[in-house]
Design an enzyme around this catalytic site. Structure first.
Site, PDB file in Angstrom:
ATOM      1  N   GLY A 159      49.607  48.715 101.507  1.00 34.36           N
ATOM      2  CA  GLY A 159      50.091  48.998 100.153  1.00 34.36           C
ATOM      3  C   GLY A 159      49.341  48.227  99.080  1.00 34.36           C
ATOM      4  N   HIS A 160      49.634  48.549  97.838  1.00 30.20           N
ATOM      5  CA  HIS A 160      48.904  47.939  96.726  1.00 30.20           C
ATOM      6  C   HIS A 160      49.211  46.443  96.604  1.00 30.20           C
ATOM      7  CE1 HIS A 160      52.252  49.311  93.679  1.00 30.20           C
ATOM      8  NE2 HIS A 160      52.758  48.820  94.771  1.00 30.20           N
ATOM      9  N   ASN A 161      48.189  45.730  96.198  1.00 30.88           N
ATOM     10  CA  ASN A 161      48.285  44.281  95.931  1.00 30.88           C
ATOM     11  C   ASN A 161      48.408  43.434  97.194  1.00 30.88           C
ATOM     12  OD1 ASN A 161      48.474  45.155  93.216  1.00 30.88           O
ATOM     13  ND2 ASN A 161      50.690  45.241  93.377  1.00 30.88           N
TER      14      ASN A 161
ATOM     15  N   GLN B  19      47.706  52.493  88.195  1.00 34.36           N
ATOM     16  CA  GLN B  19      47.201  51.521  89.174  1.00 34.36           C
ATOM     17  C   GLN B  19      45.783  51.183  88.740  1.00 34.36           C
ATOM     18  OE1 GLN B  19      49.419  50.532  91.949  1.00 34.36           O
ATOM     19  NE2 GLN B  19      50.778  51.484  90.445  1.00 34.36           N
TER      20      GLN B  19
END
Lengths: 347, 347, 347
Positions: free
Chosen positions: A238-240, A197
């Site tokens: 969450g990511h993004n 990540q």
């Protein structure tokens, strides 16, 4: 305890006072207020509480003011907002007591202005740059290569992973974690291969992150939270994800990766979303709703709660959820037969 | 910034390159990639994005490769996994910088090899034994009598209670807590008597635990997480659970005590389970599902989501959930009557 | 390892032993117990396990005792509670090792009796007063102006914000945060104005708060948790809530602000509530239920779970949830027509 007269308050915050220019020393709800307190009427349906209240003064709307002649009042367009501002007058934002606690660790390459307060056992990593007047409280950790704006507050034991960017006046509560790895995995035949990540997190100005909430770092670019957005406790982003500006997200909501949420949305407690969807501006999502696809029209109110019942009633009814399709077919069949029986075609 | 040519990448990771042997310095999504980046096509439905992308090179499947003649490609059986490995090439796993920070506390009876990195204000309890190359970062705590394998990483402020066992390369993110007491209570007539939780937690090799997640210690024996299992943020695993190998559990899932989950399961975000049940291998549970009984057949896909609607539509429809049993009876009655009316018996 | 004979155990805890007065050194479940262990039969349906168990002794009810002649038994009215007490005999509550760790920071105006144990890197704020025998473990933080009763335990990295009150024997697990700001916002036309949270938190005697749980401070007066109430991990209690005594709240439940919950309630895992409601004493709420309005009658069992199915079955049935109102109308129409067709009026 500091006290303010009604005229001092209106001089500071606007609005008009009427009655006696008494001094008040705290804000209290109508039912708990005494003579030295100021209270407020935000919702007209509680008017009777004003009549019963012992509050020394009450903040009311212009419309309601006429009903309370003889009371000490502050009259304003928005009593709830005015109450909030009076409360802030009595509890000003704590300013940084400049200085680094002897037990704190600041890496030599970090930049920490003298106006910052670095608490006991706090840690500031290499090359991290703090703005003026930040408060990094006991046990909080900012890893390397972060950039914090002015007057950022990290409450005790909050954590910011490396390479994150926090705007002006960002406030992170205890146990919140900014920039932990997003949950990215590729299946490698017999086990999972972790996807590095490599993005970070960018929080806009005036963002507040509640206690034990998580904002994961992006896989390849930053996870973004727009300015003025307020996030409650135990929220997972969450990511993004890209969250817009001035959006409010209540406790225990979970926003799956790569979700885009607009500005001025209100996301209720415990809401969940699937990933890779878009939610339009000003969407209002009721608590506990699961969002399974994009919401493209702005300003909608969305819900999906299973209604509560006694366990006995629930058990009796819920069993049929599993047979709704069949139930629908049976109705269709009845409609068909009845069309025949009655000599009429049903749609 | 390190860069790799396509031939260097394929020499390291396999696959075949074609086109020009350019150097790339990062992985980016198709839409964001520039000439110095490598991107990937994991899902054929995004083919058009490859054509539009400015990426210097693209990782594609053999099947898709023919469509992109003239592009610089790496051709491989699984572009998504390959992308993950390339990303790891650019972001290698951080190795421990051996040494104990002067502010860290290591109890004299603990065993900490010189290859371990013990960060500022970290704490290692009595008789705890660390493997080689562990990274115990700022403020992380490992209580007494734990055993950690090699290359275990505890991110800042992670906590491992006493008597827990972590395998090789286990990674625990910030705010996660391993081995807090399971929630065991016996009612004692007027109050609750706490049942001592005398087991521990055992995490297999390559387990990853997300930020602010909890793995509770067992009541009488260890709570177990099998090797290769990956757990996202804010997940709760109750006492005495046994989770298999290479299972994936997404954020905010809650697994009640004494639940057994098989290997290679995929548990969606926000899933909840009752306790004392078994979930077979390779079960795929959709996000938000409540698991109310055992799933004995492996490989099933389970769901239980209340569908989202506008609040108005929801309110109109949800009210009938409380009367499904009655609705079913009304249909039965109609079927009975209609059987009579139409002269036909209904099943 | 300490061992106790059956006669020593009954001398300490009551009940009657029969058979041989053997010594046992630990409690184990029936299936795992060996000759040196004591086990228990709490639920009569597991009787056969007693016959198969190798346990040296078994705790049973008077009713069940007759079936196990020849076994070494302890006979008691409530075998489960007795088991808990025996387990506590083998694992006594850890007492404070008095003393302040050299790396801990105690502000000069704080009061910390010599009987307290203050761990490595712990922090005790100004004017905070601790009772006798408290254990504030590694990295835990108690901010200024708090008051803690005797024998309070804060596990590593737990946080108590300023101005909170904890009763006797309160236990706070790692990552739990007591007294972070409630989520109070007033909309100010284009942005959100934060309402200062000037109340605190009061936890009654013997309250236990699980790991990574949050109890938010009140807006104007304290959030209250009554004595003996036990809260599991990752639970969120919003500002101004009043939770009664001896109530149990399982993991990941979320109680919205200004909710009042009675005494002796059992709140299942993942339960959510709207705010500003009241839940009567002894209410039992099934896991995953969303509580949308007050529950005024005490002793009810409430549920609201969407039943699980395979994804295929779910998809087939769930689609009709969105059309229940229409389905109901179609049934009404059929009833109407059929009344006509069959010459009978339907209710």
């Amino acid at each position: 305890m500091t006290s303010y007269t009604l005229s001092q308050i209106t001089a500071e915050l606007g609005g008009q006072w009427q009655g006696e220019d008494i001094a008040v020393e705290a804000v209290r709800p109508l039912a708990q207020a005494e003579g030295g307190h100021i209270s407020f009427l935000a919702n007209p349906k509680y008017k009777s509480e004003v009549h019963e209240s012992r509050a020394g003064a009450v903040i009311v709307s212009e419309k309601a003011a006429g009903e309370f002649t003889g009371r000490n009042l502050i009259i304003t367009a928005d009593p709830y907002l005015y109450f909030a501002k009076v409360a802030r007058l009595f509890s000003p934002i704590v300013k940084a007591a400049g200085g680094v606690h002897p037990t704190a660790v600041v890496e030599p390459s970090a930049v920490v202005p003298a106006s910052c307060e670095i608490g006991a056992h706090a840690y500031i990593g290499a090359r991290t740059v703090l703005g003026e007047g930040c408060r990094i409280l006991a046990g909080a950790v900012v890893e390397h290569d972060c950039k914090l704006g002015d007057e950022v507050v990290l409450h005790p034991n909050a954590v910011v992973y490396y390479g994150c960017t926090l705007g002006q006046r960002v406030e992170i509560h205890s146990g919140a974690v900014i920039g932990a790895d997003g949950f990215g995995l590729a299946f490698a035949g017999a086990s999972w291969f972790k996807i590095p990540q490599t993005g970070g997190v960018t929080l806009g100005d005036d963002v507040e992150i509640g206690s034990n909430s998580n904002i994961d770092r992006g896989a390849m670019s930053d996870t973004l939270i727009g300015k003025g957005t307020k996030i409650d406790n135990q929220v997972q982003i969450g990511h993004n994800c890209k969250i817009g500006e001035h959006t409010v997200i209540a406790a225990q909501a979970g926003i799956s990766g790569s979700t885009t949420i607009g500005s001025y949305c209100i996301i209720g407690g415990g809401v969940g979303t699937v990933g890779h969807i878009e939610i339009a501006d000003k969407t209002n999502i009721g608590g506990g709703t699961c969002i399974t696809h994009s919401i493209k029209e702005s300003g909608q109110h969305i819900a999906s709660l299973y209604p509560m019942q006694t366990h006995k009633e629930w058990a009796k009814n819920a069993v049929h959820i599993r047979h709704l399709s069949e139930m629908n077919k049976r109705i269709k069949q009845l409609e068909k037969q009845l069309g025949a029986a009655g000599g009429q075609e049903q749609a």
